[in-house]
Enzyme design. Structure first.
Site, mmCIF file in Angstrom:
data_model
loop_
_atom_site.group_PDB
_atom_site.id
_atom_site.type_symbol
_atom_site.label_atom_id
_atom_site.label_comp_id
_atom_site.label_asym_id
_atom_site.label_seq_id
_atom_site.Cartn_x
_atom_site.Cartn_y
_atom_site.Cartn_z
ATOM 1 N NE ARG A 84 -3.606 -2.029 2.860
ATOM 2 C CZ ARG A 84 -4.397 -2.131 3.924
ATOM 3 N NH1 ARG A 84 -4.335 -1.220 4.891
ATOM 4 N NH2 ARG A 84 -5.238 -3.135 4.035
ATOM 5 C CG ASP A 126 -0.250 5.840 3.839
ATOM 6 O OD1 ASP A 126 -1.003 4.847 3.756
ATOM 7 O OD2 ASP A 126 0.547 6.009 4.781
ATOM 8 C CE1 TYR A 169 7.086 3.443 0.151
ATOM 9 C CE2 TYR A 169 8.111 1.537 1.202
ATOM 10 C CZ TYR A 169 6.998 2.164 0.683
ATOM 11 O OH TYR A 169 5.790 1.517 0.697
ATOM 12 N NE ARG A 216 3.841 10.736 5.381
ATOM 13 C CZ ARG A 216 2.513 10.853 5.428
ATOM 14 N NH1 ARG A 216 1.741 9.860 4.994
ATOM 15 N NH2 ARG A 216 1.968 11.944 5.917
#
Length: 255
Positions: free
Chosen positions: A52, A54, A114, A199
């Site tokens: 997933r 966001d 990421y 994050r």
């Protein structure tokens, strides 16, 4: 002709989407992809993604799998142009290839990477693509603190609360900041990630760079397993899913 499973590689600008996964009250990348696939192949198709992302998060590499019935393999593989014509400009299909019927885009992935982008000078061309940070950061200290992440496996302190996960354990194998002419890029690689994890990590490391906490405090925060002890989550606009790795001996995936 029976159904056959395919992997599809795509990239997308997540700015105007409510994340990857289909939701009842928001436009998502998965919903757009499934609609395009269903129209093109004239049958209901539901894809399943490698994970997933966001709302507002981007992906330069994302894999999903889907099944198609009664369509020749050659036609499916060559369907990229047609499917792209049915998708918004913010979503692009790169490749489609056949896989074993048991292949799974999410569960077969062995690593994900990421990147988080930060810039320090106002730049209209980075709106929704990078986080504009108004201040200075000690990158050396941030990199020292990032190395601490490799010493732990339980990252409950960086996980969004009330998530449906069986474990908060992850194995991080890379975490570092790289200075570029127009800012910083943080790269982190692990076998899996928790919701909001990257994050929250960046938000905590920024506290080190600002001097609000010390390098050794990062280990204490992780040991606490308490989300409230870690830094705030940085904006979604700077986050990109950039690589998914699979164990398949298949150069088409590893390219």
């Amino acid at each position: 002709m029976s159904s056959k499973r395919y992997f599809i590689e795509l990239s997308y600008d997540g700015t105007n989407y409510h994340g990857w996964q289909t939701q009842p009250n928001g436009i998502t990348v998965q919903a757009c992809l499934d609609q395009a696939l269903s129209i093109y192949f004239r049958q209901e198709i539901i894809s399943l993604g490698c994970g997933r992302t966001d709302a507002g998060v981007h992906a330069t590499q994302f894999f999903a799998h889907f099944d198609v019935a009664d369509v020749a393999e050659a036609k499916v593989i060559k369907a990229i142009t047609g499917i792209n014509s049915l998708l918004p400009y913010t979503i692009a299909v790169k490749r489609i290839f056949a896989v074993d019927e048991e292949a799974h885009a999410r569960f077969n992935a062995t690593a994900r990477a990421y990147q988080y982008h930060i810039h320090f000078n106002k730049d209209p061309f980075k709106i929704d693509r990078s986080w504009f940070y108004k201040g200075s950061l000690d990158v050396d200290k941030m990199n020292q603190a990032a190395k601490v992440l490799l010493e732990f496996t339980d990252f409950s302190c960086f996980s969004k609360s009330n998530t449906q996960t069986f474990t908060n354990n992850c194995k991080i194998t890379l975490a570092s900041f790289e200075q570029q002419a127009d800012g910083l890029v943080f790269t982190v690689k692990a076998d899996r990630f928790l919701r909001n994890m990257v994050r929250a990590i960046v938000g905590t490391l920024v506290l080190v760079g600002k001097g609000d906490i010390e390098i050794e405090d990062v280990a204490k925060i992780i040991d606490s397993k308490n989300r409230s002890k870690a830094g705030q989550s940085v904006p979604a606009c700077g986050l990109y899913l950039v690589k998914i790795e699979y164990p398949f001996v298949n150069d088409r995936i590893k390219e």
